[in-house]
Design an enzyme around this catalytic site. Sequence first.
Site, short mmCIF file in Angstrom:
data_model
loop_
_atom_site.label_atom_id
_atom_site.label_comp_id
_atom_site.label_asym_id
_atom_site.label_seq_id
_atom_site.Cartn_x
_atom_site.Cartn_y
_atom_site.Cartn_z
N CYS A 252 0.80 -1.18 0.18
CA CYS A 252 0.05 0.10 -0.05
C CYS A 252 0.83 1.24 0.14
O CYS A 252 0.28 2.36 -0.54
CB CYS A 252 -0.99 -0.08 1.20
SG CYS A 252 -2.40 -1.18 1.02
N GLN B 158 -5.50 5.57 -1.12
CA GLN B 158 -5.79 6.57 -0.14
C GLN B 158 -5.18 7.90 -0.32
O GLN B 158 -3.93 7.84 -0.61
CB GLN B 158 -5.59 5.90 1.09
CG GLN B 158 -6.25 6.89 2.39
CD GLN B 158 -5.10 7.56 3.16
OE1 GLN B 158 -4.12 7.36 2.85
NE2 GLN B 158 -5.63 8.53 3.69
N SER C 211 -3.05 9.82 1.29
CA SER C 211 -1.60 10.04 1.81
C SER C 211 -0.84 8.89 0.87
O SER C 211 0.47 9.04 1.34
CB SER C 211 -1.52 9.47 2.99
OG SER C 211 -1.80 8.09 3.48
N LYS C 212 -1.14 8.38 -0.05
CA LYS C 212 -0.39 7.34 -0.63
C LYS C 212 0.26 7.87 -2.21
O LYS C 212 -0.01 8.99 -2.38
CB LYS C 212 -1.24 5.99 -1.25
CG LYS C 212 -1.89 5.13 -0.01
CD LYS C 212 -0.77 4.89 1.09
CE LYS C 212 -1.66 3.96 2.23
NZ LYS C 212 -2.39 4.55 2.88
N ILE C 213 1.01 7.08 -2.70
CA ILE C 213 1.99 7.46 -3.66
C ILE C 213 1.01 7.92 -4.88
O ILE C 213 1.29 8.83 -5.75
CB ILE C 213 2.86 6.56 -4.15
CG1 ILE C 213 3.94 6.21 -3.18
CG2 ILE C 213 3.52 6.82 -5.53
CD1 ILE C 213 4.69 4.89 -3.46
#
Length: 191
Positions: free
Chosen positions: A132, A156, A158-160
Amino acid sequence: GKWYRHEGRMVNTFEKKFAEANGMKRSVGTGSGTQAIHCGLYAVGVDAGDEVLVPPYTFIASINPIILLNALPVFVDIDYETFQMDPAKMEEKINGNTRAVEPVHIAGLSADMDRINEIAGKHNLGVVEDACQALFTEYKGRKCGTMGDIGCFSFQSSKILPCGEGGAAIGNNEELMNKFYSFHTLGVETG
């Protein structure tokens, strides 16, 4: 504008392109990375009373899917140089109830997948990669999420690759991916 899997084409298009981008045969889009891990653990056979090896240095969403399957998370300490699950500490945690290992590629770094897969193979354990936080991260020229039985990703915020929410899983084993897909669609479809 039809994002729904059954009436639109956007999800199918995404799944095809995401599998291709990772060099895998199959992808299934999910509502979150947590849901991808939940379905992945189910697909590799985790059931009530089973144990899943997982590192303690992770976000709670790596642990919740194990508990949702009425299984027990068994923590394998990390290598303090990499902050990833330490394969040297795995075998002491394996017993007759152990069904799977969930390496978490935390903070965009890769776990030692060669050793993890070697130990998992020796003990016939499913490997569900929590990638994730490691989309397109590479380990010895291979992308995280492509080295186990099923690789799971989150989109989500905050992800890459953020899109607010969302997730996906990838794999090459059609039987496992069909089981994943069926569980994900509540048994309405089989894959």
